[in-house]
Design a protein around this motif. Structure first.
Motif, PDB file in Angstrom:
ATOM      1  N   VAL A 365       0.835  -1.275   0.133  1.00 43.64           N
ATOM      2  CA  VAL A 365      -0.015  -0.131   0.201  1.00 43.64           C
ATOM      3  C   VAL A 365       0.973   1.225  -0.094  1.00 43.64           C
ATOM      4  O   VAL A 365       0.689   2.215  -0.955  1.00 43.64           O
ATOM      5  CB  VAL A 365      -0.921   0.019   1.251  1.00 43.64           C
ATOM      6  CG1 VAL A 365      -1.737   1.369   1.189  1.00 43.64           C
ATOM      7  CG2 VAL A 365      -2.054  -1.102   1.116  1.00 43.64           C
ATOM      8  N   LEU A 366       1.854   1.125   0.861  1.00 38.50           N
ATOM      9  CA  LEU A 366       2.793   2.568   0.939  1.00 38.50           C
ATOM     10  C   LEU A 366       3.459   2.701  -0.543  1.00 38.50           C
ATOM     11  O   LEU A 366       3.497   3.910  -0.788  1.00 38.50           O
ATOM     12  CB  LEU A 366       3.757   2.173   1.916  1.00 38.50           C
ATOM     13  CG  LEU A 366       4.934   3.346   1.936  1.00 38.50           C
ATOM     14  CD1 LEU A 366       4.175   4.512   2.564  1.00 38.50           C
ATOM     15  CD2 LEU A 366       6.118   3.057   3.024  1.00 38.50           C
ATOM     16  N   GLU A 403      -6.349   5.978 -15.058  1.00 40.77           N
ATOM     17  CA  GLU A 403      -4.815   5.952 -15.523  1.00 40.77           C
ATOM     18  C   GLU A 403      -4.323   5.262 -14.485  1.00 40.77           C
ATOM     19  O   GLU A 403      -3.161   4.426 -14.842  1.00 40.77           O
ATOM     20  CB  GLU A 403      -4.576   7.467 -15.121  1.00 40.77           C
ATOM     21  CG  GLU A 403      -3.049   7.367 -15.546  1.00 40.77           C
ATOM     22  CD  GLU A 403      -2.477   9.044 -15.109  1.00 40.77           C
ATOM     23  OE1 GLU A 403      -1.352   9.035 -15.067  1.00 40.77           O
ATOM     24  OE2 GLU A 403      -3.396   9.872 -15.189  1.00 40.77           O
ATOM     25  N   SER A 404      -4.951   4.991 -13.260  1.00 36.46           N
ATOM     26  CA  SER A 404      -3.967   4.201 -12.195  1.00 36.46           C
ATOM     27  C   SER A 404      -4.368   2.820 -12.163  1.00 36.46           C
ATOM     28  O   SER A 404      -3.811   1.809 -11.614  1.00 36.46           O
ATOM     29  CB  SER A 404      -4.124   4.892 -10.737  1.00 36.46           C
ATOM     30  OG  SER A 404      -5.835   4.827 -10.540  1.00 36.46           O
ATOM     31  N   LEU A 405      -5.635   2.331 -13.033  1.00 35.30           N
ATOM     32  CA  LEU A 405      -6.009   1.065 -12.868  1.00 35.30           C
ATOM     33  C   LEU A 405      -5.156  -0.025 -13.579  1.00 35.30           C
ATOM     34  O   LEU A 405      -4.780  -1.138 -12.983  1.00 35.30           O
ATOM     35  CB  LEU A 405      -7.486   0.791 -13.406  1.00 35.30           C
ATOM     36  CG  LEU A 405      -8.684   1.251 -12.453  1.00 35.30           C
ATOM     37  CD1 LEU A 405      -9.784   1.017 -13.139  1.00 35.30           C
ATOM     38  CD2 LEU A 405      -8.542   0.335 -11.355  1.00 35.30           C
ATOM     39  N   LEU A 456      -4.084 -14.695  -0.619  1.00 30.40           N
ATOM     40  CA  LEU A 456      -3.915 -14.254  -1.845  1.00 30.40           C
ATOM     41  C   LEU A 456      -4.879 -13.177  -2.400  1.00 30.40           C
ATOM     42  O   LEU A 456      -4.311 -12.055  -3.042  1.00 30.40           O
ATOM     43  CB  LEU A 456      -4.098 -15.336  -2.873  1.00 30.40           C
ATOM     44  CG  LEU A 456      -3.241 -16.537  -2.707  1.00 30.40           C
ATOM     45  CD1 LEU A 456      -3.497 -17.491  -3.945  1.00 30.40           C
ATOM     46  CD2 LEU A 456      -1.822 -16.113  -2.832  1.00 30.40           C
ATOM     47  N   ALA A 457      -5.924 -13.116  -1.914  1.00 27.52           N
ATOM     48  CA  ALA A 457      -6.954 -12.067  -2.388  1.00 27.52           C
ATOM     49  C   ALA A 457      -6.985 -10.780  -1.582  1.00 27.52           C
ATOM     50  O   ALA A 457      -7.065  -9.728  -2.418  1.00 27.52           O
ATOM     51  CB  ALA A 457      -8.399 -12.623  -2.457  1.00 27.52           C
ATOM     52  N   LEU A 458      -6.967 -10.860  -0.326  1.00 29.71           N
ATOM     53  CA  LEU A 458      -7.099  -9.754   0.363  1.00 29.71           C
ATOM     54  C   LEU A 458      -5.973  -8.529   0.168  1.00 29.71           C
ATOM     55  O   LEU A 458      -6.327  -7.468   0.126  1.00 29.71           O
ATOM     56  CB  LEU A 458      -7.201  -9.962   2.059  1.00 29.71           C
ATOM     57  CG  LEU A 458      -8.313 -10.762   2.414  1.00 29.71           C
ATOM     58  CD1 LEU A 458      -8.242 -10.984   3.874  1.00 29.71           C
ATOM     59  CD2 LEU A 458      -9.873 -10.148   2.083  1.00 29.71           C
ATOM     60  N   PRO A 459      -4.691  -9.006   0.220  1.00 33.80           N
ATOM     61  CA  PRO A 459      -3.874  -7.839  -0.303  1.00 33.80           C
ATOM     62  C   PRO A 459      -3.776  -7.232  -1.578  1.00 33.80           C
ATOM     63  O   PRO A 459      -3.657  -6.093  -1.792  1.00 33.80           O
ATOM     64  CB  PRO A 459      -2.652  -8.603  -0.126  1.00 33.80           C
ATOM     65  CG  PRO A 459      -2.614  -9.836   0.877  1.00 33.80           C
ATOM     66  CD  PRO A 459      -4.174 -10.238   0.375  1.00 33.80           C
ATOM     67  N   LEU A 464      -6.063  -2.354  -5.088  1.00 32.70           N
ATOM     68  CA  LEU A 464      -7.168  -1.904  -5.784  1.00 32.70           C
ATOM     69  C   LEU A 464      -7.788  -0.807  -5.309  1.00 32.70           C
ATOM     70  O   LEU A 464      -8.094   0.144  -5.718  1.00 32.70           O
ATOM     71  CB  LEU A 464      -8.074  -3.116  -6.448  1.00 32.70           C
ATOM     72  CG  LEU A 464      -7.328  -3.976  -7.498  1.00 32.70           C
ATOM     73  CD1 LEU A 464      -8.321  -5.202  -7.857  1.00 32.70           C
ATOM     74  CD2 LEU A 464      -6.735  -3.269  -8.616  1.00 32.70           C
ATOM     75  N   VAL A 465      -8.514  -1.156  -4.205  1.00 32.95           N
ATOM     76  CA  VAL A 465      -9.156  -0.276  -3.111  1.00 32.95           C
ATOM     77  C   VAL A 465      -8.395   1.180  -3.052  1.00 32.95           C
ATOM     78  O   VAL A 465      -8.893   2.178  -3.308  1.00 32.95           O
ATOM     79  CB  VAL A 465      -9.444  -0.939  -2.024  1.00 32.95           C
ATOM     80  CG1 VAL A 465     -10.231   0.420  -1.175  1.00 32.95           C
ATOM     81  CG2 VAL A 465     -10.465  -1.850  -2.282  1.00 32.95           C
ATOM     82  N   VAL A 466      -6.914   0.847  -2.745  1.00 32.91           N
ATOM     83  CA  VAL A 466      -6.317   2.014  -2.435  1.00 32.91           C
ATOM     84  C   VAL A 466      -5.987   2.930  -3.734  1.00 32.91           C
ATOM     85  O   VAL A 466      -5.925   4.056  -3.833  1.00 32.91           O
ATOM     86  CB  VAL A 466      -4.884   1.643  -1.995  1.00 32.91           C
ATOM     87  CG1 VAL A 466      -4.099   2.740  -1.904  1.00 32.91           C
ATOM     88  CG2 VAL A 466      -5.044   1.274  -0.376  1.00 32.91           C
ATOM     89  N   ALA A 467      -5.786   2.047  -4.897  1.00 32.35           N
ATOM     90  CA  ALA A 467      -5.475   2.931  -6.180  1.00 32.35           C
ATOM     91  C   ALA A 467      -6.667   3.749  -6.387  1.00 32.35           C
ATOM     92  O   ALA A 467      -6.331   5.089  -6.802  1.00 32.35           O
ATOM     93  CB  ALA A 467      -5.178   1.901  -7.285  1.00 32.35           C
ATOM     94  N   VAL A 468      -7.909   3.102  -6.608  1.00 33.73           N
ATOM     95  CA  VAL A 468      -8.960   3.826  -6.656  1.00 33.73           C
ATOM     96  C   VAL A 468      -9.340   4.876  -5.644  1.00 33.73           C
ATOM     97  O   VAL A 468      -9.698   5.980  -6.426  1.00 33.73           O
ATOM     98  CB  VAL A 468     -10.088   2.816  -7.132  1.00 33.73           C
ATOM     99  CG1 VAL A 468     -11.587   3.526  -7.340  1.00 33.73           C
ATOM    100  CG2 VAL A 468      -9.880   1.797  -8.083  1.00 33.73           C
TER     101      VAL A 468
END
Length: 493
Positions: A365-366, A403-405, A456-459, A464-468
């Motif tokens: 995330v960082l 752009e970030s996706l 595998l899925a949660l990180p 994706l949530v942080v990017a959006v």
């Protein structure tokens, strides 16, 4: 003299016959990796393959050393380098169809996502390394938990177990059924000293009700079978039996006589073979329909209980109402599981892997936040310029999110695949038995590393949530400041 004097102007005129910008833009979609980078990547690949192979060969014997911690990181680095090389391919595929769309937001987002190869390499490298570490650590913790649950289930056979060396009181079953939390009680007449046809070898023989016992086996996952395969046939026919593979190999599928502890004998024929069964934990067992046994052998000596949030005190009080069943006869699956967690090695290793999961997720995330915030001033100035040309606020938010996706989606998908591959590659060299079951004998055998879908899925979803979320917040904040302030800030930069 004329040729010498004219050579330089002519060369300059030929070079500048077409209008161009100074310094070609190094897009990801057009940049070619250098030879030095190729050599460095191949060197890292060789090191990763060597670490994985060494761990697979030595890890099972406990001599893997630091490779246990280095191998997942090396696998993540190699995957990141591979994905960086593959990153231009989807951008090239999507750029042309996006250019034919009516709006310019999608085409502009793809064009900006593929710009500057340097900014695409480092975040992907950091993200995939962190996601792989988090997935590996989470799968280790999940494997430890599964091993303890499996060992406790094999030992107890259900959620709780009441057992005595002799027959249990006749009224005990009804009292236990009335204990809060108990859903079902399965009676088992268990004889540990039944003798085979030679009269010397002993093995446990359990007499059960086929329907109730088949339901318990299906719920626990311990040797599920069809109840009809265990029901007794007509008079004079051998009793169908469920046996372990070792017993089936020893006695075959033909009828043979078994002598019980009360002195009676019964003829059985092995009809079903299962590796495990709820009533007995071990490599040798026989399970038959207790209606074909004598009245003394059919009396229940074991009660297998299913239920939620069973109260150990209430069960022991119910079992202790008669002298035939003391408090020591009650065994709960939850208590048995806690027995496996009793050493500093286990608690320290679990904390280390839990820290790896938290650090890996936080690092991913960082890395994503720093990558997005580094380009924040330039993005804000771009939005301001585009608003002067009629771009709305919703279109601006959509532009930043799109752009970030690509990078976030590639990192999330690559992190899931890399974590899965790392676990599959390293699992044969890792034995989790010492961490999961240290200090206690377990009927579950070797505890192996398995893929945990949540790890595998949660990180990946967090990335994706942080990017959006960051893209949306950035578009909202730049809209509050106004176009004039952003254009001045961009001009000053």
């Amino acid at each position: 003299t004329a040729v010498a004097c004219a050579a330089l102007p002519l060369r300059a005129a030929v070079a500048h016959r077409a209008v161009g910008v100074h310094g070609a833009r190094r897009d990801v979609a057009s940049a070619r990796p250098s030879r030095r980078r190729t050599v460095a990547e191949l060197t890292a690949l060789v090191l990763a393959l060597g670490a994985v192979e060494t761990l697979r060969r030595r890890g099972a014997s406990g001599t893997g050393g630091d490779l246990v911690s280095a191998a997942p990181v090396l696998v993540g680095v190699i995957a990141a380098l591979l994905l960086v090389r593959l990153y231009p391919l989807p951008l090239r595929r999507l750029a042309r169809p996006a250019g034919r769309l009516r709006g310019a937001v999608g085409h502009l987002a793809l064009a900006r996502a593929g710009r500057t190869s340097v900014s695409a390499v480092l975040p992907l490298l950091a993200l995939l390394t962190a996601l792989t570490t988090a997935a590996f650590g989470g799968s280790v913790l999940a494997g430890v938990t599964d091993a303890r649950d499996r060992a406790a289930l094999l030992t107890v056979g259900a959620d709780a177990r009441i057992e005595e060396t002799g027959p249990l009181p006749a009224a005990l079953t009804d009292r236990v059924r009335r204990v809060p939390g108990v859903r079902e009680v399965v009676e088992v007449g268990l004889a540990y000293q039944a003798k085979g046809p030679d009269g010397r070898q002993t093995l446990p023989l359990a007499g059960v009700d086929p329907a109730a016992y088949a339901g318990l086996a299906a719920r626990t996952g311990l040797g599920a079978f069809e109840a009809d395969g265990l029901r007794r046939g007509g008079s004079g026919q051998p009793l169908p039996a469920l046996a372990s593979p070792a017993v089936a190999e020893r006695f075959g599928t033909g009828p043979f006589r078994t002598r019980l502890e009360d002195g009676t004998s019964v003829t059985v024929r092995i009809a079903l073979v299962r590796d495990t069964t709820p009533a007995v934990s071990g490599d040798d067992f026989l399970v038959v329909d207790r209606s074909g046994l004598s009245a003394e052998a059919a009396r229940p000596s074991v009660l297998l209980l299913s239920g939620d949030r069973l109260d150990a005190g209430a069960l022991r009080r119910a079992a202790g109402d008669d002298a035939g069943a003391g408090p020591g006869a009650v065994l709960l699956r939850s208590e048995e599981r806690h027995r496996y967690v009793d050493s500093p090695l286990q608690s320290g290793a679990e904390r280390a892997y839990a820290g790896a999961v938290a650090a890996g997720t936080g690092y991913a995330v960082l890395a994503l936040l720093l990558s997005l915030l580094r380009a924040a001033p330039e993005r804000a100035a771009l939005l301001a310029r585009l608003r002067t040309m009629g771009l709305t606020r919703s279109q601006g938010r959509r532009l930043l999110v799109l752009e970030s996706l690509p990078q976030a989606v590639l990192a999330a998908a690559g992190g899931v695949l890399t974590g899965w591959a790392a676990i599959r590659l390293l699992a044969p060299g890792l034995d989790l038995t010492t961490i999961a079951l240290a200090g206690a004998a377990s009927p579950a055998g070797r505890a192996e590393l398995r893929t945990d879908p949540w790890s595998l899925a949660l990180p990946a979803l967090a990335v994706l949530v942080v990017a959006v979320g960051v893209a949306g917040v950035q578009a909202w904040w730049s809209g509050r400041r106004g176009s004039v302030a952003e254009l001045r800030a961009g001009d000053a930069g």
